[in-house]
Design a protein around this motif. Structure first.
Motif, PDB file in Angstrom:
ATOM      1  N   ARG A 318       0.830  -1.206   0.000  1.00 15.66           N
ATOM      2  CA  ARG A 318       0.000   0.000   0.000  1.00 15.66           C
ATOM      3  C   ARG A 318       0.864   1.255   0.000  1.00 15.66           C
ATOM      4  O   ARG A 318       1.942   1.279   0.594  1.00 15.66           O
ATOM      5  CB  ARG A 318      -0.895   0.004   1.247  1.00 15.66           C
ATOM      6  CG  ARG A 318      -1.935   1.110   1.295  1.00 15.66           C
ATOM      7  CD  ARG A 318      -2.737   1.000   2.577  1.00 15.66           C
ATOM      8  NE  ARG A 318      -3.878   1.891   2.590  1.00 15.66           N
ATOM      9  CZ  ARG A 318      -3.808   3.183   2.925  1.00 15.66           C
ATOM     10  NH1 ARG A 318      -2.651   3.713   3.297  1.00 15.66           N
ATOM     11  NH2 ARG A 318      -4.896   3.927   2.891  1.00 15.66           N
ATOM     12  N   CYS A 319       0.371   2.295  -0.673  1.00 17.13           N
ATOM     13  CA  CYS A 319       0.981   3.615  -0.557  1.00 17.13           C
ATOM     14  C   CYS A 319      -0.111   4.675  -0.661  1.00 17.13           C
ATOM     15  O   CYS A 319      -1.256   4.371  -1.017  1.00 17.13           O
ATOM     16  CB  CYS A 319       2.072   3.844  -1.595  1.00 17.13           C
ATOM     17  SG  CYS A 319       1.478   4.241  -3.246  1.00 17.13           S
ATOM     18  N   GLY A 338       7.104   1.578   3.641  1.00 18.05           N
ATOM     19  CA  GLY A 338       7.789   0.310   3.424  1.00 18.05           C
ATOM     20  C   GLY A 338       9.242   0.328   3.869  1.00 18.05           C
ATOM     21  O   GLY A 338       9.613   0.960   4.864  1.00 18.05           O
ATOM     22  N   ASP A 339      10.082  -0.356   3.092  1.00 15.68           N
ATOM     23  CA  ASP A 339      11.468  -0.589   3.490  1.00 15.68           C
ATOM     24  C   ASP A 339      12.321   0.670   3.498  1.00 15.68           C
ATOM     25  O   ASP A 339      13.246   0.797   4.293  1.00 15.68           O
ATOM     26  CB  ASP A 339      12.107  -1.616   2.550  1.00 15.68           C
ATOM     27  CG  ASP A 339      11.433  -2.977   2.635  1.00 15.68           C
ATOM     28  OD1 ASP A 339      10.790  -3.241   3.677  1.00 15.68           O
ATOM     29  OD2 ASP A 339      11.530  -3.756   1.667  1.00 15.68           O
ATOM     30  N   GLU A 374      12.230   3.327   7.077  1.00 18.12           N
ATOM     31  CA  GLU A 374      11.347   4.456   7.363  1.00 18.12           C
ATOM     32  C   GLU A 374      10.414   4.799   6.207  1.00 18.12           C
ATOM     33  O   GLU A 374       9.690   5.785   6.264  1.00 18.12           O
ATOM     34  CB  GLU A 374      12.178   5.695   7.728  1.00 18.12           C
ATOM     35  CG  GLU A 374      13.040   5.543   8.967  1.00 18.12           C
ATOM     36  CD  GLU A 374      12.207   5.351  10.219  1.00 18.12           C
ATOM     37  OE1 GLU A 374      11.078   5.890  10.277  1.00 18.12           O
ATOM     38  OE2 GLU A 374      12.669   4.653  11.140  1.00 18.12           O
ATOM     39  N   GLY A 375      10.445   4.013   5.159  1.00 19.14           N
ATOM     40  CA  GLY A 375       9.586   4.310   4.025  1.00 19.14           C
ATOM     41  C   GLY A 375      10.144   5.437   3.162  1.00 19.14           C
ATOM     42  O   GLY A 375      11.258   5.938   3.371  1.00 19.14           O
ATOM     43  N   THR A 376       9.336   5.870   2.173  1.00 16.23           N
ATOM     44  CA  THR A 376       9.764   6.887   1.205  1.00 16.23           C
ATOM     45  C   THR A 376       8.648   7.890   0.973  1.00 16.23           C
ATOM     46  O   THR A 376       7.473   7.512   0.899  1.00 16.23           O
ATOM     47  CB  THR A 376      10.143   6.227  -0.142  1.00 16.23           C
ATOM     48  OG1 THR A 376      11.201   5.288   0.077  1.00 16.23           O
ATOM     49  CG2 THR A 376      10.598   7.262  -1.161  1.00 16.23           C
ATOM     50  N   LEU A 377       9.025   9.151   0.843  1.00 14.81           N
ATOM     51  CA  LEU A 377       8.066  10.210   0.526  1.00 14.81           C
ATOM     52  C   LEU A 377       8.597  11.012  -0.648  1.00 14.81           C
ATOM     53  O   LEU A 377       9.749  11.469  -0.635  1.00 14.81           O
ATOM     54  CB  LEU A 377       7.828  11.124   1.729  1.00 14.81           C
ATOM     55  CG  LEU A 377       6.747  12.207   1.554  1.00 14.81           C
ATOM     56  CD1 LEU A 377       6.018  12.452   2.883  1.00 14.81           C
ATOM     57  CD2 LEU A 377       7.337  13.527   1.048  1.00 14.81           C
ATOM     58  N   VAL A 378       7.763  11.164  -1.666  1.00 12.82           N
ATOM     59  CA  VAL A 378       8.083  11.980  -2.837  1.00 12.82           C
ATOM     60  C   VAL A 378       7.124  13.166  -2.848  1.00 12.82           C
ATOM     61  O   VAL A 378       5.911  12.983  -2.767  1.00 12.82           O
ATOM     62  CB  VAL A 378       7.941  11.177  -4.144  1.00 12.82           C
ATOM     63  CG1 VAL A 378       8.209  12.076  -5.354  1.00 12.82           C
ATOM     64  CG2 VAL A 378       8.867   9.971  -4.137  1.00 12.82           C
ATOM     65  N   ARG A 379       7.688  14.361  -2.958  1.00 13.50           N
ATOM     66  CA  ARG A 379       6.853  15.570  -3.017  1.00 13.50           C
ATOM     67  C   ARG A 379       7.169  16.316  -4.309  1.00 13.50           C
ATOM     68  O   ARG A 379       8.318  16.681  -4.564  1.00 13.50           O
ATOM     69  CB  ARG A 379       7.117  16.483  -1.821  1.00 13.50           C
ATOM     70  CG  ARG A 379       6.212  17.738  -1.802  1.00 13.50           C
ATOM     71  CD  ARG A 379       6.785  18.791  -0.851  1.00 13.50           C
ATOM     72  NE  ARG A 379       6.896  18.289   0.494  1.00 13.50           N
ATOM     73  CZ  ARG A 379       5.957  18.430   1.430  1.00 13.50           C
ATOM     74  NH1 ARG A 379       4.843  19.068   1.152  1.00 13.50           N
ATOM     75  NH2 ARG A 379       6.137  17.938   2.639  1.00 13.50           N
TER      76      ARG A 379
END
Length: 397
Positions: A318-319, A338-339, A374-379
């Motif tokens: 999921r995202c 996720g990873d 900690e997962g990934t965030l794209v802005r």
């Protein structure tokens, strides 16, 4: 001297012209009309100086000659207007046919006019910005009086034209950049299509054939438990590879973008991943569907790349995809829990670099945050034409 009431009327009209617009063609048209009204002339031609080309260009005129704007030009020093542009001096010509500087241009119908005054528009630094070329059909013209009026008008208009020329150059530069961005994105799309065809006609067929060959081996031979397990694993990997390649080859979101708009394309993209949920939170308004085509396509491709990365590498099912309009910008946030990964890892730089380059081409900005576990965030932030955003558009929390 102009009578005081006439002065007030003239200055008021001048102020109206200067306050009305810095759009060059409109300013030239309005100025030509004002000049004709101010001195009772038959026609006014507005020329601007192009020092790089050493020419003057007709950018405005009273009808019917306005149809020739940007189609008539003279060399710097050529004709009476060219002489005025070159010297910065006023030319008062009672009979232009007896003036050696005069150059006849058939399209401007010089045979209809005899008397003219040509006045330079001088900016504060003394540079000639342009020339007002004013003609009369009649002979009984008070040349001294009209010269004074036109000199006053030209001094007021010079600054406005100076600014309008700058705005016009900036607009031309913007158009050139947009054209370059369009060409670059078109080239990227053509390359993408070529790769999709190569995958479909080559690699996908080979992987598909390998899968069926393994399936045939499992049926045809007696295998021990370990061999059967290894074949199942290999078959599963090939089947997953086939599914992944088909997903990459399919481009339904692009088709939806062309037919129904940006937001529908994003929804289509979000729903296109097998066994992977993209939770979309849309806090925009439907007017974002009018996002300029080049920006819309590039933005969709950036979202697609970010979702592909989450689907393939995040190690989660999921995202989240959030869309919001903030001020004059469209803001897209894609986050998985996720990873994660180390941004300094060399294997991640090509994909991220491509996303950032696409964002830069369309005047946007892309930020990426991630760390292992900690997962990934794209802005992504992309400018949208301010008129497209409704008052009170939502802001990001």
């Amino acid at each position: 001297m102009i009578l005081e009431p006439e002065e007030l009327i003239l200055y008021r009209k001048l102020a109206g012209v200067l306050a009305e617009s810095l759009q060059l063609d409109r300013l030239a048209a309005r100025s030509a009309q004002l000049v004709v009204e101010a001195v009772g002339a038959s026609v006014c031609f507005v020329h601007l100086v192009n020092y790089e080309a050493t020419r003057i260009e007709l950018v405005g005129a009273t009808p019917p000659f306005d149809t020739y704007r940007r189609r008539v030009s003279l060399g710097l020093g050529d004709g009476i207007a060219g002489w005025v542009a070159q010297t910065g001096q006023v030319a008062v010509v009672p009979d232009k046919w007896s003036d050696h500087r005069y150059r006849y241009l058939p399209e401007l119908q010089g045979e209809r006019f005899r008397t003219l005054i040509s006045v330079p528009m001088l900016n504060p630094s003394g540079t000639v910005v342009g020339v007002l070329n004013v003609h009369w059909q009649r002979d009984d013209v008070d040349l001294d009086h009209h010269q004074e009026v036109l000199t006053t008008v030209a001094s007021f208009l010079a600054g406005a034209f100076d600014h309008a020329i700058l705005v016009d150059k900036l607009a031309a530069h913007e158009r050139a950049l947009e054209g370059f961005a369009q060409q670059l994105i078109d080239a990227q799309e053509a390359e993408r299509r070529r790769i999709q065809l190569d995958l479909h006609d080559g690699v996908l067929q080979q992987v598909h054939a390998a899968y069926y060959r393994l399936e045939a081996v499992k049926v045809a031979r007696g295998l021990d438990e370990n061999e059967a397990r290894d074949l199942r694993v290999a078959s599963d990997l090939l089947r997953a590879s086939t599914q992944a390649m088909r997903h990459l080859i399919q481009d339904s979101a692009r088709q939806v973008l062309d037919e129904f708009g940006f937001l529908e394309a994003v929804d289509t993209l979000a729903n296109s991943y097998p066994d992977f949920t993209v939770a979309v939170e849309d806090r925009t308004n439907m007017l974002v569907n009018t996002l300029e085509a080049t920006r819309a396509l590039a933005t969709l491709r950036i979202i697609q790349e970010a979702l592909n990365n989450a689907w393939k590498h995040a190690g989660t099912a999921r995202c989240e995809l959030r869309l919001a309009t903030i001020g004059g910008d469209l803001v897209v946030v894609i986050r998985d829990r996720g990873d994660g990964f180390d941004l300094a890892t060399p294997t991640t730089t090509i994909g991220i670099g491509g996303m950032r380059e696409r964002a830069r081409i369309i005047g946007g900005n892309l930020e990426l945050f991630s760390s292992p576990g900690e997962g990934t965030l794209v802005r992504l932030r992309v400018p949208v034409t301010p008129a497209v955003i409704e008052d009170g558009a939502s802001t990001e929390s």
